[in-house]
Design an enzyme around this catalytic site. Structure first.
Site, PDB file in Angstrom:
ATOM      1  CG  ASP A 221     -43.789 -24.037  -1.609  1.00 29.73           C
ATOM      2  OD1 ASP A 221     -42.854 -23.876  -2.407  1.00 29.73           O
ATOM      3  OD2 ASP A 221     -44.691 -23.203  -1.431  1.00 29.73           O
TER       4      ASP A 221
ATOM      5  CD  GLU B 170     -39.140 -17.697  -2.907  1.00 26.77           C
ATOM      6  OE1 GLU B 170     -39.663 -16.811  -2.203  1.00 26.77           O
ATOM      7  OE2 GLU B 170     -39.670 -18.112  -3.951  1.00 26.77           O
TER       8      GLU B 170
END
Length: 323
Positions: free
Chosen positions: A43, A210
């Site tokens: 991420d 997401e």
């Protein structure tokens, strides 16, 4: 044969350049740009600092940090924080932060991040500020926005964007998909009266979309998001899809005109070869270009998550393409 092969390759390349983005993506995906040093990341959020260096923050540690002078060689730089702020433990037993997002405005670096635990939407997004953007210099300012089990959204995966002089934060993971709220630019926190806008979802549970990132280009806002499953090494099916809108709060549609609220999303980057499960993306500016930062799982290194960097180009029709 020595003449015909190059000519055929050139002809194929020329044809590929003329194909729509969706057809080109289906034909091939570019590999990430070569990097060296500390490549392990999950991420990622990346920014070029005012001192000319690059810093990347990520899930893992107390918001793990890497620093580079040239965007190629990356060195471990510890963590954003020495210890987790005490309030993080309200959301998991280990004070574990997820999916940061770094930005710069008004002479200050802003670091947004999420704290939660797997499989619940009892979650919070927090914010910290720094004068330099470097690890060890951050001051935490607590919660920006929260969600709980009575909500139909999940307050993780923040992404900041400015639009028409206002500050917005996209967020979301599963729980009906991607949402957006307006922030107070002075505090960096959600306005108390801010409605929660709905940007994207999937038609069926678990609504596997997401990690939003919203980018302005021309007259459009582009919503990039990670679809399908992450965090399973070489079994991950993450991929990056995109839609666009003339308004930051939507409605967003894909290249074919399908609304992202109805499961749409034009494929931008998917796993290929050793580069599995491409996602967890953010976009940053460097030397006048947009650069896509994401993680992939390395099939030649036991599925280890690593940093992917590719520049984005914008076609005549306004849609992005990964280089």
């Amino acid at each position: 044969m020595t003449v015909r092969r190059p000519l055929a390759a050139l002809a194929a390349a020329a044809l590929l350049a003329l194909l729509p983005n969706t057809a080109q993506a289906a034909a091939s995906y570019p590999d990430p740009q070569p990097i060296t040093g500390q490549q392990i990341i999950h991420d990622p959020t990346v920014i070029k600092l005012r001192d000319g260096r690059y810093v990347a923050y990520s899930t893992g540690g107390v918001i793990g940090a890497r620093v580079s002078k040239d965007r190629k060689q990356w060195d471990d730089a510890g963590n954003a924080f020495a210890t987790p702020p005490s309030w993080w433990y309200e959301y998991n037993d280990t004070g574990d932060p997820w999916a940061p997002d770094i930005s710069y405005r008004a002479g200050t670096y802003w670091l947004y991040y999420a704290v939660s635990s797997w499989g619940t939407n009892h979650s919070a997004i927090g914010v910290a500020t720094s004068p330099s953007g470097l690890p060890g210099t951050w001051t935490d300012h607590g919660k920006v926005f929260t969600s709980d089990t009575t909500d139909t959204w999940n307050a993780i995966d923040p992404g900041l964007v400015r639009a028409d002089g206002r500050l917005w934060m996209s967020f979301g993971s599963y729980w009906t998909g991607i949402r957006m709220v307006e922030l107070d630019p002075r505090t960096g926190k959600a306005r108390t009266d801010a409605p929660v806008h709905h940007l994207a979802t999937r038609p069926d549970a678990p609504y596997a979309v997401e990690g939003p990132a919203v980018v302005k280009h021309g007259r459009y806002y582009y919503l990039l998001a990670s679809y399908d499953a992450c965090c399973s090494g070489v079994n991950s099916t993450y991929k990056i899809r995109v839609g666009r809108s003339t308004s930051v709060t939507g409605p967003y549609t894909d290249r074919d005109g399908t609304p992202l609220l109805e499961g749409g999303g034009t494929l931008l980057l998917a796993g290929h070869g050793r580069f599995i499960g491409t996602g967890g993306e953010t976009v940053f500016r460097d030397k006048g270009r947009d650069v896509l930062a994401y993680h992939y799982y390395d099939a030649e290194d036991a599925g280890t998550p690593k940093l992917g960097l590719n520049e984005l180009s914008w076609g005549r029709d306004g849609w992005p393409r990964v280089l």
